[in-house]
Motif scaffolding. Structure first.
Motif, short mmCIF file in Angstrom:
data_model
loop_
_atom_site.label_atom_id
_atom_site.label_comp_id
_atom_site.label_asym_id
_atom_site.label_seq_id
_atom_site.Cartn_x
_atom_site.Cartn_y
_atom_site.Cartn_z
N ARG A 152 4.15 10.19 -2.45
CA ARG A 152 3.00 9.37 -2.04
C ARG A 152 1.72 10.20 -1.97
O ARG A 152 0.63 9.69 -2.25
CB ARG A 152 3.28 8.71 -0.69
N LEU A 156 0.81 -1.22 0.00
CA LEU A 156 0.00 0.00 0.00
C LEU A 156 0.84 1.27 0.00
O LEU A 156 0.37 2.34 -0.37
CB LEU A 156 -0.94 0.01 1.22
N GLN A 157 2.09 1.14 0.44
CA GLN A 157 2.97 2.32 0.42
C GLN A 157 3.53 2.59 -0.97
O GLN A 157 4.13 3.62 -1.22
CB GLN A 157 4.13 2.12 1.40
N ALA A 198 1.67 1.55 -4.01
CA ALA A 198 0.63 1.69 -5.04
C ALA A 198 -0.70 1.95 -4.35
O ALA A 198 -0.93 1.44 -3.25
CB ALA A 198 0.53 0.42 -5.87
N TYR A 199 -1.54 2.73 -5.01
CA TYR A 199 -2.87 2.94 -4.46
C TYR A 199 -3.71 1.71 -4.79
O TYR A 199 -3.88 1.35 -5.95
CB TYR A 199 -3.54 4.19 -5.03
N MET A 226 -2.40 4.97 5.86
CA MET A 226 -0.96 4.75 5.78
C MET A 226 -0.20 5.62 6.78
O MET A 226 0.97 5.37 7.04
CB MET A 226 -0.46 5.02 4.36
N LYS A 227 -0.87 6.63 7.31
CA LYS A 227 -0.19 7.43 8.34
C LYS A 227 -0.30 6.76 9.70
O LYS A 227 0.38 7.13 10.64
CB LYS A 227 -0.85 8.81 8.42
N GLY A 284 -1.73 9.60 -4.26
CA GLY A 284 -3.02 9.30 -3.62
C GLY A 284 -2.90 8.32 -2.47
O GLY A 284 -3.90 7.83 -1.97
N ILE A 285 -1.66 8.02 -2.06
CA ILE A 285 -1.49 7.08 -0.95
C ILE A 285 -1.74 7.80 0.38
O ILE A 285 -2.32 7.24 1.31
CB ILE A 285 -0.09 6.44 -1.00
N TYR A 286 -1.31 9.04 0.47
CA TYR A 286 -1.62 9.89 1.63
C TYR A 286 -2.50 11.05 1.15
O TYR A 286 -2.33 11.52 0.03
CB TYR A 286 -0.37 10.55 2.21
N SER A 287 -3.35 11.50 2.03
CA SER A 287 -4.11 12.70 1.67
C SER A 287 -3.46 13.90 2.37
O SER A 287 -3.03 13.79 3.51
CB SER A 287 -5.56 12.57 2.13
N PRO A 288 -3.36 15.06 1.70
CA PRO A 288 -2.79 16.23 2.36
C PRO A 288 -3.69 16.70 3.50
O PRO A 288 -4.91 16.64 3.38
CB PRO A 288 -2.76 17.29 1.25
N LYS A 348 -8.94 -0.10 -0.40
CA LYS A 348 -8.72 -0.99 0.75
C LYS A 348 -9.75 -2.11 0.86
O LYS A 348 -9.46 -3.15 1.47
CB LYS A 348 -8.67 -0.16 2.05
N GLU A 399 -9.46 6.02 3.89
CA GLU A 399 -8.35 5.16 3.45
C GLU A 399 -7.05 5.93 3.19
O GLU A 399 -5.98 5.37 3.35
CB GLU A 399 -8.74 4.32 2.24
N ASN A 400 -7.16 7.20 2.83
CA ASN A 400 -5.92 7.95 2.56
C ASN A 400 -5.16 8.32 3.83
O ASN A 400 -4.03 8.80 3.76
CB ASN A 400 -6.22 9.20 1.75
N SER A 401 -5.80 8.14 4.97
CA SER A 401 -5.06 8.41 6.21
C SER A 401 -4.60 7.10 6.86
O SER A 401 -3.88 7.13 7.86
CB SER A 401 -5.92 9.22 7.18
#
Lengths: 258, 244
Positions: B67, A94-95, A97-98, A255-256, B71-75, A101, A251-253
């Motif tokens: 990233r 996931l880090q 490629a998008y 990975m954080k 689109g892996i992280y959102s700002p 989920k 889902e975009n958060s």
């Protein structure tokens, strides 16, 4: 709309990944894919021995009775337990490629669906060998499994979402599924539960309902309870929509956090 | 005149928690959730056919920026505008399964990138040829050397990519010959497909050759953005002064 286009775009990844994972699970073992068949058979033997042999329970065709329950149960339990940590498991992918989920939840479900399908194929062969013929009511198997899968999908989406933020959920899920196992009548007849609970029971215990109905259509030649199936279809749709909405919004958060 | 294909406006990305928390911490006061700012107010534009070099020390936010664009992280603040282009993050080994063969991993990685079976089939011979792994492609990747592994994953990424390329430290793979071939391929894709590329690398000479513009990130902030040669010169001077 977005779900449909993402599903179309990534379904091959889900299928290919599930196949790779299935091969991985038996890689290096002496018996290989035979374990997929042996696993449910051995569990059935253990439960049959304990419940029938030790506790003396008298249920006709008990081995088939247990096998249907276990096959359906394992599909639910294995999917629920794996989904909780599925985003973390696929972190490295996931880090880079998008990937939507919900596809990860589908991978988990495809793996367990394959095992369940194999179990039911063995069951039908075993029933034929035992002289138990399937009747027309057995066709109810298909809508039952479809609704059951939709419900599992929704529940797994929600647990996968929460599992990203609360790692402890995997421990809780193990305990919760164990409790549900004992309440779902896998190795006993639900008639043994207090009958005053029954009107409520099938509205709150999905595994109990689906196990009973699968036995009814496969073993007892009775059509399924379509009214209750419609109820669970509604629940499955609501839970799945909630799960998808949660995932797409967050889902975009993920990975954080993992 | 070439149009803007990627535009970042005051992009800020914060990591609230590096790891998932236990219940006790989750319900405790929020002291442990002090966010770490990985990117702060970064703005730039990428034009059609342009290659933008991304430089900075380790931890400066290069990967986070790529990233975020992918689109892996959102700002957390600001926005990233993709003007009718898709972006592909070129990084090494997307979901490789060690026990599967190189060929099977081409399918697995390709599907993970959202490619169709038809697209993979159309490119598979080019991928195998470019990676120079014809003799080993049906062997499990666990038997590959790190160079072979990197060559295969780079080839998959560049041949199956769509739209603008986001390249994260993926140019320094293989031997010198392969590196040269990789750079030529990137240039070719950027020019022929009239897309663009953002290339994060510590190889300043490579970036000088490939890129028209460069963006220097320092501790998540934009330090300098402009003509590649000028930005790279400033960065070299900064690194030199730090070492003295």
């Amino acid at each position: 709309m977005r779900f449909a286009s993402d599903f179309k775009k990534y379904i091959n990844y889900a299928l290919y990944s599930a196949a790779a994972e299935l091969k991985n699970q038996v890689h290096g073992t002496y018996l290989g894919w035979v374990w997929w068949i042996l696993d449910p058979l051995l569990y059935m033997a253990v439960y049959s021995f304990v419940v029938e042999g030790v506790f003396g329970a008298k249920i006709e065709n008990f081995s088939v009775f247990v096998f249907i329950g276990l096959s359906a149960w394992n599909y639910f339990s294995a999917s629920a337990n794996s989904s909780v940590s599925v985003v973390r498991s696929y972190r490295s992918v996931l880090q880079k490629a998008y990937i939507p989920k919900f596809i990860l939840v589908l991978i988990v479900m495809f793996i367990n669906f394959f095992k369940m399908a194999l179990s039911f194929a063995i069951l039908i062969a075993a029933m034929a060998a035992m002289g138990l013929k399937l009747q027309l009511a057995a066709l109810c198997f298909f809508p039952l499994i479809a609704v059951y899968s939709a419900l599992i999908f929704g529940l797994c989406l929600i647990s996968a979402h929460i599992g990203v933020y609360i790692a402890d959920l995997s421990n809780v899920t193990v305990v919760a599924t164990r409790v549900l196992f004992y309440f779902s009548g896998i190795f006993y007849d639900l008639k043994e539960l207090p009958q005053k609970l029954m009107p409520v029971y099938f509205y709150v215990c999905p595994t109990g309902f689906f196990v009973r109905e699968l036995r009814a259509c496969l073993l007892y030649a009775q059509p399924c309870d379509f009214k209750m199936l419609a109820y669970w279809l509604t629940v499955a749709a609501l839970v799945s929509l909630t799960g998808l909405s949660l995932m797409y919004r967050n889902e975009n958060s993920y990975m954080k956090a993992v | 005149m070439a149009g803007i294909i990627i535009q970042a406006k005051q992009v800020t990305v914060r990591y609230k928690e590096r790891e998932a928390v236990s219940y006790r911490k989750a319900f405790a006061k929020q002291e442990h959730k002090k966010p770490y700012t990985a990117l702060e107010g970064v703005s730039f534009s990428l034009y059609e056919g342009e290659a933008l070099g991304l430089i900075g020390e380790n931890g400066s936010g290069k990967t986070t920026l790529l990233r975020a664009i992918a689109g892996i992280y959102s700002p957390d603040e600001g926005e990233i505008i993709l003007n009718a282009v898709r972006v592909s993050l070129v990084s090494l080994g997307i979901g490789f399964q060690a026990r599967m063969s190189g060929r099977q991993n081409i399918y697995l990685s390709g599907y993970a990138m959202g490619a169709s079976k038809k697209e993979i089939l159309a490119s598979i011979d080019d991928i195998i040829g470019f990676s120079e792994l014809e003799r080993f492609i049906d062997k499990p990747v666990e038997s590959y050397s790190s160079g072979m592994y990197a060559r295969l994953s780079f080839s998959i990424s560049v041949f199956l990519c769509k739209g603008a390329l986001l390249i994260d430290e993926a140019l320094s793979v293989g031997d010198t010959g392969f590196q040269k071939k990789s750079m030529d391929k990137i240039t070719q894709i950027t020019k022929e497909k009239a897309t663009g590329a953002i290339i994060a690398s510590h190889s300043l000479d490579t970036l000088n050759n490939l890129c028209t513009k460069a963006l220097w990130l320092q501790s998540g902030k934009l330090r300098q953005y402009g003509e590649a040669a000028s930005v790279i010169e400033s960065y070299k001077a900064y690194i030199g002064s730090k070492r003295r």
